[in-house]
Scaffold this active site. Structure first.
Site, mmCIF file in Angstrom:
data_model
loop_
_atom_site.group_PDB
_atom_site.id
_atom_site.type_symbol
_atom_site.label_atom_id
_atom_site.label_comp_id
_atom_site.label_asym_id
_atom_site.label_seq_id
_atom_site.Cartn_x
_atom_site.Cartn_y
_atom_site.Cartn_z
ATOM 1 N N ASP A 11 17.805 11.235 4.094
ATOM 2 C CA ASP A 11 17.736 12.668 3.451
ATOM 3 C C ASP A 11 16.918 13.267 4.577
ATOM 4 O O ASP A 11 16.102 12.876 5.018
ATOM 5 C CB ASP A 11 17.275 12.814 2.071
ATOM 6 C CG ASP A 11 17.068 13.860 1.495
ATOM 7 O OD1 ASP A 11 17.778 15.113 1.615
ATOM 8 O OD2 ASP A 11 15.618 14.228 0.981
ATOM 9 N N ASP A 13 14.650 17.013 3.763
ATOM 10 C CA ASP A 13 13.805 17.395 3.052
ATOM 11 C C ASP A 13 12.875 16.458 2.123
ATOM 12 O O ASP A 13 13.485 15.949 1.198
ATOM 13 C CB ASP A 13 14.126 18.710 2.021
ATOM 14 C CG ASP A 13 14.804 19.813 2.869
ATOM 15 O OD1 ASP A 13 14.356 20.391 3.875
ATOM 16 O OD2 ASP A 13 16.034 20.333 2.559
HETATM 17 C C1 BG6 Z 1 17.715 19.848 -0.167
HETATM 18 C C2 BG6 Z 1 16.626 20.390 -0.849
HETATM 19 O O1 BG6 Z 1 17.643 18.948 0.874
HETATM 20 O O2 BG6 Z 1 18.368 21.124 0.280
HETATM 21 C C3 BG6 Z 1 16.618 21.356 -1.907
HETATM 22 O O3 BG6 Z 1 15.752 19.301 -1.505
HETATM 23 C C4 BG6 Z 1 17.470 22.646 -1.519
HETATM 24 O O4 BG6 Z 1 15.409 21.584 -2.563
HETATM 25 C C5 BG6 Z 1 18.707 22.068 -0.718
HETATM 26 O O5 BG6 Z 1 17.837 23.602 -2.352
HETATM 27 C C6 BG6 Z 1 19.567 23.073 -0.326
HETATM 28 O O6 BG6 Z 1 18.959 23.548 0.693
HETATM 29 P P1 BG6 Z 1 18.961 24.937 1.741
HETATM 30 O O7 BG6 Z 1 18.198 24.610 3.102
HETATM 31 O O8 BG6 Z 1 20.497 25.193 2.148
HETATM 32 O O9 BG6 Z 1 18.432 25.922 0.787
HETATM 33 MG MG MG Z 2 14.965 15.462 -0.118
#
Ligand code: BG6
Ligand code: MG
Length: 219
Positions: A11, A13
């Site tokens: 993953d 984030d």
């Molecule tokens: C995930 C995060 O990796 O990505 C979430 O943990 C986030 O918090 C999701 O909402 C979507 O991310 P993005 O960057 O497309 O808004």
């Molecule tokens: Mg994550």
């Protein structure tokens, strides 16, 4: 019998970089504008969850019903705030030890892919100069279903030609751990043992962690 490691799926984030804190401040700002209370417990629910599903969570919490155009506008606002922080990211925001661990896997011939729900993943990987470390990148732009659906990890394993039960997912989110289990993967939780109790085991971080240590813990 020793676990036969074929591939690892990461993953983004909260596993490779600490963007979870940027998502939190941006969602909290939006929720406050909407008059909806939003704290760390709420944020825990949103980790791994797509942008649209995250907004829907906040709207549900505030019993708010909005039309589609307004939802799109709100998501764009949140993303602009988020991007203002992400644009300035540097490689020193990569979690300690994660690059060394990925390099060790690659040197041993273990496939490495990204499995993230984020549509911003390409930008973050670029800012942190780590995109070329992955054999495959599956992100929010290439999937239809958000975690806990296993799609993102199944596509990652498919791209690497690995079997889920010989592939390890690294996840910081409840939804992500569940997605990995739903796909039949082994899963290492990054973070709190109680929150991620479904994972095979928990790791505080990658600093000093080795492939041998991984195989040992899963055997
Ligand atoms: C995930 C995060 O990796 O990505 C979430 O943990 C986030 O918090 C999701 O909402 C979507 O991310 P993005 O960057 O497309 O808004
Ligand atoms: Mg994550």
């Amino acid at each position: 019998m020793a676990f036969e490691l074929q591939a690892c799926l990461f993953d983004l984030d909260g596993v490779i970089v600490d963007t979870a804190k940027y998502h939190f401040t941006a969602w909290q700002r939006l929720a406050e504008e909407l008059g909806v209370p939003f704290d760390h417990a709420d944020n825990e629910q949103l980790k791994g969850v797509s942008r649209v599903d995250s907004l829907e969570y906040i709207l549900r919490k505030g019993s708010l019903e909005l039309d589609n155009d307004t939802k799109v506008r709100l998501m764009d606002r949140k993303n602009d705030w988020y991007l203002a922080q992400v644009e300035a990211m540097q490689p020193d925001e990569l979690f300690p030890g994660v690059v060394a661990f990925i390099d060790e896997l690659r040197a041993a011939g273990v496939g490495v892919a990204l499995g993230s729900s984020s549509k911003n993943a390409p930008l973050i990987l670029d800012r942190c100069r780590i995109a070329d470390r992955f054999d495959a990148i599956i992100d929010g732009n290439s999937i239809t279903f958000s975690k806990p659906d296993p799609e993102v990890f199944l596509k990652g394993a498919d791209a690497l030609g690995s079997e889920p039960d010989r592939t390890v997912v690294f996840e910081d989110a409840v939804s992500g751990v569940q997605a990995a289990l739903n796909g039949g993967f082994r899963v290492v939780g990054i973070g709190d043992a109680e929150t991620l109790s479904q994972a095979d085991f928990i790791l505080d971080g990658f600093d000093g962690f080795t492939m041998e240590g991984l195989v040992d813990r899963l055997s």
